[in-house]
Design an enzyme around this catalytic site. Sequence first.
Site, short mmCIF file in Angstrom:
data_model
loop_
_atom_site.label_atom_id
_atom_site.label_comp_id
_atom_site.label_asym_id
_atom_site.label_seq_id
_atom_site.Cartn_x
_atom_site.Cartn_y
_atom_site.Cartn_z
N ARG A 29 -65.81 52.02 -1.28
CA ARG A 29 -66.03 51.29 -0.02
C ARG A 29 -65.12 50.08 0.12
O ARG A 29 -64.52 49.86 1.17
CB ARG A 29 -67.48 50.80 0.05
CG ARG A 29 -68.46 51.86 0.37
CD ARG A 29 -69.87 51.32 0.21
NE ARG A 29 -70.84 52.35 0.46
CZ ARG A 29 -71.49 52.51 1.62
NH1 ARG A 29 -71.30 51.68 2.61
NH2 ARG A 29 -72.33 53.50 1.78
N ASP B 113 -75.57 51.23 11.94
CA ASP B 113 -76.91 51.19 11.33
C ASP B 113 -77.88 50.36 12.15
O ASP B 113 -79.09 50.58 12.10
CB ASP B 113 -76.82 50.61 9.91
CG ASP B 113 -76.56 51.69 8.87
OD1 ASP B 113 -76.13 52.79 9.26
OD2 ASP B 113 -76.79 51.44 7.67
N GLU C 27 -69.12 37.46 11.87
CA GLU C 27 -69.73 37.99 10.64
C GLU C 27 -70.38 36.85 9.87
O GLU C 27 -69.81 35.78 9.73
CB GLU C 27 -68.63 38.68 9.81
CG GLU C 27 -68.94 38.95 8.35
CD GLU C 27 -70.17 39.84 8.10
OE1 GLU C 27 -70.29 40.89 8.75
OE2 GLU C 27 -71.01 39.44 7.25
N ARG D 15 -77.55 53.21 -8.52
CA ARG D 15 -76.15 53.54 -8.23
C ARG D 15 -75.28 53.05 -9.37
O ARG D 15 -75.49 51.96 -9.90
CB ARG D 15 -75.69 52.84 -6.95
CG ARG D 15 -76.40 53.32 -5.73
CD ARG D 15 -76.11 52.43 -4.56
NE ARG D 15 -75.11 53.00 -3.69
CZ ARG D 15 -74.85 52.54 -2.46
NH1 ARG D 15 -75.50 51.51 -1.99
NH2 ARG D 15 -73.94 53.11 -1.72
N ALA E 85 -72.36 56.48 7.74
CA ALA E 85 -71.14 55.73 8.08
C ALA E 85 -70.28 56.52 9.06
O ALA E 85 -69.65 55.95 9.96
CB ALA E 85 -70.36 55.40 6.82
C1 FAD Z 1 -77.12 54.67 -1.16
C2 FAD Z 1 -76.36 54.91 0.12
C3 FAD Z 1 -75.34 55.85 0.15
C4 FAD Z 1 -74.66 56.14 1.35
N1 FAD Z 1 -73.68 57.09 1.35
C5 FAD Z 1 -73.07 57.40 2.50
C6 FAD Z 1 -72.04 58.41 2.54
O1 FAD Z 1 -71.68 58.99 1.51
N2 FAD Z 1 -71.47 58.70 3.74
C7 FAD Z 1 -71.82 58.06 4.89
O2 FAD Z 1 -71.26 58.39 5.96
N3 FAD Z 1 -72.78 57.09 4.89
C8 FAD Z 1 -73.40 56.75 3.73
N4 FAD Z 1 -74.34 55.77 3.73
C9 FAD Z 1 -74.66 55.06 4.99
C10 FAD Z 1 -73.63 53.97 5.26
O3 FAD Z 1 -73.49 53.18 4.10
C11 FAD Z 1 -74.05 53.09 6.44
O4 FAD Z 1 -74.39 53.93 7.53
C12 FAD Z 1 -72.94 52.14 6.89
O5 FAD Z 1 -72.37 51.46 5.79
C13 FAD Z 1 -73.51 51.15 7.89
O6 FAD Z 1 -72.48 50.32 8.38
P1 FAD Z 1 -72.80 49.20 9.45
O7 FAD Z 1 -71.49 48.52 9.69
O8 FAD Z 1 -73.54 49.76 10.60
O9 FAD Z 1 -73.82 48.22 8.73
P2 FAD Z 1 -73.59 47.24 7.45
O10 FAD Z 1 -72.65 47.85 6.46
O11 FAD Z 1 -74.96 46.91 7.01
O12 FAD Z 1 -72.88 45.98 8.08
C14 FAD Z 1 -73.57 45.03 8.84
C15 FAD Z 1 -72.76 43.74 8.83
O13 FAD Z 1 -73.39 42.81 9.70
C16 FAD Z 1 -73.49 41.55 9.07
N5 FAD Z 1 -74.66 40.89 9.65
C17 FAD Z 1 -75.96 41.23 9.50
N6 FAD Z 1 -76.75 40.41 10.21
C18 FAD Z 1 -75.94 39.51 10.83
C19 FAD Z 1 -76.17 38.42 11.70
N7 FAD Z 1 -77.41 38.07 12.10
N8 FAD Z 1 -75.09 37.71 12.16
C20 FAD Z 1 -73.82 38.06 11.78
N9 FAD Z 1 -73.55 39.08 10.94
C21 FAD Z 1 -74.60 39.82 10.48
C22 FAD Z 1 -73.64 41.88 7.59
O14 FAD Z 1 -73.25 40.79 6.78
C23 FAD Z 1 -72.72 43.08 7.46
O15 FAD Z 1 -71.39 42.70 7.18
C24 FAD Z 1 -75.02 55.45 2.54
C25 FAD Z 1 -76.03 54.47 2.52
C26 FAD Z 1 -76.69 54.20 1.32
C27 FAD Z 1 -77.79 53.15 1.33
#
Ligand code: FAD
Length: 432
Positions: free
Chosen positions: A118, A314, A36, A199, A327
């Site tokens: 969260r 994502d 991370e 937000r 999520a």
């Molecule tokens: C306004 C809003 C409201 C939402 N509400 C909901 C909801 O109610 N219900 C729901 O299911 N979803 C919701 N979502 C969607 C949800 O937040 C995301 O789908 C989810 O948090 C994505 O998780 P992730 O782990 O894929 O990505 P992220 O949370 O973006 O995590 C990615 C991680 O990778 C790390 N990273 C990035 N690049 C690198 C790199 N090059 N090297 C090492 N580490 C790296 C980052 O630091 C981070 O910790 C919402 C989104 C938004 C914007």
Amino acid sequence: MSPVKDFDVAIVGGGIAGLTLAIALNSRSIPVTLYEQARSFGEIGAGVSFSPNAVQAMKVCHQGIYEAFETVCTRNMWPSKEKVWFDYVDAYSDVMSNGVLDTAFTISSNLGQNGVHRAHFLDEAVKLIPNQLARFGKRLQNISEDRNGRLVMHFDDGTVAEADAIIGCDGIKSRVRQTIVGPDHPSARPVYTHKYAFRGLIPMEDACAAVGEERAQNACMYMGYDKHVLTFPVNHGKTLNLVAFRTTMEDWPDAQRLTRPGQRDELLHEFEDYGPAIIKLLKLIGPKLDVWAIFDLGYPVPTLYKGRICISGDAAHATSPHHGAGAGFCIEDSAMLAELLADEQVKSRHELEAVFATFDAERRSRAQWLVDSSRWIGDCYELRAEGIGNDFTKIEAEIKERNGIIANVNIEEMCARAKDELRKRLSGGRGL
Ligand SMILES: Cc1cc2nc3c(=O)[nH]c(=O)nc-3n(C[C@H](O)[C@H](O)[C@H](O)COP(=O)(O)OP(=O)(O)OC[C@H]3O[C@@H](n4cnc5c(N)ncnc54)[C@H](O)[C@@H]3O)c2cc1C
């Protein structure tokens, strides 16, 4: 418990996707290390809600994830609203019953609304993996392969690490996705949906005074032209989570930064045509706030994998948040990847490409559907979807049908089907 595997997995990124996957793999005795870029696990102080498919997927990943969710989960506070996902309200209506804005229609689900803070959810989930499994301050720059077929991750602090497989859970701007599709492919970069969001978190007592207990203590969506506001209780009902969305024709100023500093006055100006109770609620947000650009992967990724490198969460299918399911789909991904990698026929690095090919075949179209559908449903909430407009009966029908596609699934069966497909591939019945 499956026997120890003759391969190891690196996860890049420790958000909901990476963390749930790490927990699921570790609990299946699959050697895994998570890299991370930040100094620690961290989530923003906003709310996220989960639909029934997500809750099922948590259980498949690890019972502890489900328990973490239950520990911090806040549901609608009124027993009569237990199964309500959102009450939808016409933001311009002045029709009140007992001082509360009338409901235009209600969308329910068998789990109702499940809001979590969260950061609190993450704090609970982190307890499920040993500390030594995560490496912090590791920002991935690129990936190469050494002579022995090991994948080598190069981090921007100059260090390297090796693994047999790399799963990019590195979010919407994923470096791993760029590696897979190439930096110039249109899906390498996220796309602005021409919506942005304010937000805020509001003390529940104050929120009740503004919109009344029924609206504040239970999930509610206030529909307006080219804008909508959603609220649901988090923090065991002590706090109201509020997100106010706005559609714009203008471009986002800086695609590198997905947030910009904003002011409450800007929010109040943009929502000034809303009814007085909602305005009172918006006034409770602090004077300075962040404005979030809503980007997604509107240009679909052509594949979720290349060789033994794969993307999940994502990184693979970032969606606008209008279905509240992004999520949840990350956790579905984690459940399927963990089940496939744990399959007894997956023993060495030679089977890993077939695992990722199966994951791609089983997940990509469902995930891409979510990206498209979320844009559409966001426009429905804002009375601007073509052929739907401000017809509440049609809006209700659209939401019901699409929520059904998201929630009315059996995740265990989905994973079992994927394992069957994987076995066909491994036995030569399917090409890669
Ligand atoms: C306004 C809003 C409201 C939402 N509400 C909901 C909801 O109610 N219900 C729901 O299911 N979803 C919701 N979502 C969607 C949800 O937040 C995301 O789908 C989810 O948090 C994505 O998780 P992730 O782990 O894929 O990505 P992220 O949370 O973006 O995590 C990615 C991680 O990778 C790390 N990273 C990035 N690049 C690198 C790199 N090059 N090297 C090492 N580490 C790296 C980052 O630091 C981070 O910790 C919402 C989104 C938004 C914007």
